[in-house]
Design a protein around this motif. Structure first.
Motif, PDB file in Angstrom:
ATOM      1  N   VAL A  17       0.823  -1.199   0.000  1.00  0.00           N
ATOM      2  CA  VAL A  17       0.000   0.000   0.000  1.00  0.00           C
ATOM      3  C   VAL A  17       0.865   1.260   0.000  1.00  0.00           C
ATOM      4  O   VAL A  17       0.517   2.247  -0.655  1.00  0.00           O
ATOM      5  N   GLY A  18       1.990   1.229   0.680  1.00  0.00           N
ATOM      6  CA  GLY A  18       2.882   2.385   0.709  1.00  0.00           C
ATOM      7  C   GLY A  18       3.278   2.872  -0.680  1.00  0.00           C
ATOM      8  O   GLY A  18       3.078   4.047  -1.009  1.00  0.00           O
ATOM      9  N   PRO A  19       3.825   1.994  -1.527  1.00  0.00           N
ATOM     10  CA  PRO A  19       4.193   2.442  -2.873  1.00  0.00           C
ATOM     11  C   PRO A  19       3.018   2.946  -3.707  1.00  0.00           C
ATOM     12  O   PRO A  19       3.164   3.887  -4.484  1.00  0.00           O
ATOM     13  N   VAL A  20       1.848   2.339  -3.541  1.00  0.00           N
ATOM     14  CA  VAL A  20       0.678   2.800  -4.301  1.00  0.00           C
ATOM     15  C   VAL A  20       0.313   4.217  -3.879  1.00  0.00           C
ATOM     16  O   VAL A  20       0.061   5.078  -4.727  1.00  0.00           O
ATOM     17  N   THR A  21       0.284   4.477  -2.578  1.00  0.00           N
ATOM     18  CA  THR A  21      -0.105   5.811  -2.124  1.00  0.00           C
ATOM     19  C   THR A  21       0.901   6.866  -2.589  1.00  0.00           C
ATOM     20  O   THR A  21       0.504   7.954  -3.012  1.00  0.00           O
ATOM     21  N   VAL A  22       2.180   6.548  -2.544  1.00  0.00           N
ATOM     22  CA  VAL A  22       3.201   7.513  -2.969  1.00  0.00           C
ATOM     23  C   VAL A  22       3.167   7.698  -4.487  1.00  0.00           C
ATOM     24  O   VAL A  22       3.121   8.829  -4.984  1.00  0.00           O
ATOM     25  N   ALA A  23       3.183   6.605  -5.241  1.00  0.00           N
ATOM     26  CA  ALA A  23       3.192   6.706  -6.699  1.00  0.00           C
ATOM     27  C   ALA A  23       1.917   7.358  -7.223  1.00  0.00           C
ATOM     28  O   ALA A  23       1.962   8.183  -8.141  1.00  0.00           O
ATOM     29  N   LEU A  89     -14.085   0.344   4.903  1.00  0.00           N
ATOM     30  CA  LEU A  89     -13.233   1.403   4.344  1.00  0.00           C
ATOM     31  C   LEU A  89     -12.183   0.836   3.393  1.00  0.00           C
ATOM     32  O   LEU A  89     -11.853   1.458   2.379  1.00  0.00           O
ATOM     33  N   THR A  90     -11.660  -0.344   3.703  1.00  0.00           N
ATOM     34  CA  THR A  90     -10.703  -0.998   2.801  1.00  0.00           C
ATOM     35  C   THR A  90     -11.375  -1.331   1.472  1.00  0.00           C
ATOM     36  O   THR A  90     -10.791  -1.121   0.404  1.00  0.00           O
ATOM     37  N   TRP A 155      -7.044   4.995   3.353  1.00  0.00           N
ATOM     38  CA  TRP A 155      -6.005   4.121   3.894  1.00  0.00           C
ATOM     39  C   TRP A 155      -5.445   4.648   5.205  1.00  0.00           C
ATOM     40  O   TRP A 155      -5.137   3.885   6.117  1.00  0.00           O
ATOM     41  N   ALA A 156      -5.309   5.962   5.299  1.00  0.00           N
ATOM     42  CA  ALA A 156      -4.830   6.535   6.563  1.00  0.00           C
ATOM     43  C   ALA A 156      -5.829   6.251   7.686  1.00  0.00           C
ATOM     44  O   ALA A 156      -5.437   5.903   8.808  1.00  0.00           O
ATOM     45  N   THR A 157      -7.106   6.366   7.389  1.00  0.00           N
ATOM     46  CA  THR A 157      -8.142   6.084   8.381  1.00  0.00           C
ATOM     47  C   THR A 157      -8.109   4.627   8.810  1.00  0.00           C
ATOM     48  O   THR A 157      -8.195   4.311  10.006  1.00  0.00           O
ATOM     49  N   VAL A 158      -7.962   3.725   7.849  1.00  0.00           N
ATOM     50  CA  VAL A 158      -7.861   2.293   8.174  1.00  0.00           C
ATOM     51  C   VAL A 158      -6.645   2.038   9.052  1.00  0.00           C
ATOM     52  O   VAL A 158      -6.723   1.305  10.045  1.00  0.00           O
ATOM     53  N   THR A 159      -5.535   2.663   8.728  1.00  0.00           N
ATOM     54  CA  THR A 159      -4.315   2.484   9.527  1.00  0.00           C
ATOM     55  C   THR A 159      -4.535   2.955  10.964  1.00  0.00           C
ATOM     56  O   THR A 159      -4.152   2.271  11.913  1.00  0.00           O
TER      57      THR A 159
END
Length: 172
Positions: A17-23, A89-90, A155-159
């Motif tokens: 998920v990290g790379p998807v959010t950044v890219a 949410l996911t 995604w931030a909310t899920v985290t």
């Protein structure tokens, strides 16, 4: 087994998920730059690379909810409100990514690859058409940035829900 599942769930979430959010966040401004200078092959390649990262890591990201479900099942928390909300949410985040973000990235990439080099130098009707296309593409990048922001916010909310776990006896 629960600890292993939890570790795998967290690792896959970070790695996928990290790379998807950044890219995905980098894509709209990169597309704007590439559309502003259609003759720059590096700009186009950057956009193509960012889209490929989003597609590949989105596919790998399917493992996140699968491992999360298995972890929740082994922990016996499937009916906890924080987890149900996280799962919903996911699902919404996945829908936003698959239905709104990735298709619009593809449209912009296709527009970019179809744009002939030096269009701005052509006079007359072609210049007006290029200007109209440029305005439409700029609006598309703005809309894409909005959908990407929604995806990232979900995604931030899920985290946060995964860490705080409201109502949980182990929650903060």
């Amino acid at each position: 087994m629960t600890k292993l599942l939890l570790v795998l769930h967290v690792l896959v979430a970070i790695v996928a998920v990290g790379p998807v959010t950044v890219a995905a966040s980098m894509f709209p401004p990169s597309a704007r730059r590439a559309l502003a200078d259609p003759g720059d092959p590096r700009a186009t390649e950057t956009v193509r690379l960012l889209h490929r990262i989003c597609r590949v890591y989105a596919a790998v990201g399917i493992a996140v909810p699968v491992l999360g479900f298995a972890t929740a099942l082994s922990m016996g928390v499937l009916s906890d409100a924080w987890l149900v909300v996280s799962m919903v949410l996911t699902g919404i985040a996945a829908a936003v990514l698959l239905a709104l973000v990735l298709p619009r990235q593809e449209e912009l990439l296709e527009a970019l690859e179809a744009e002939p080099a030096g269009v701005g130098a052509v006079a007359g009707a072609t210049e007006v058409a290029a200007s109209t296309r440029g305005t439409r593409n700029t609006r598309s990048t703005v809309r894409l940035a909005m959908f990407t922001g929604i995806f990232n916010l979900l995604w931030a909310t899920v985290t946060i829900l995964m860490i705080v776990r409201p109502g949980s006896t182990t929650g903060a």
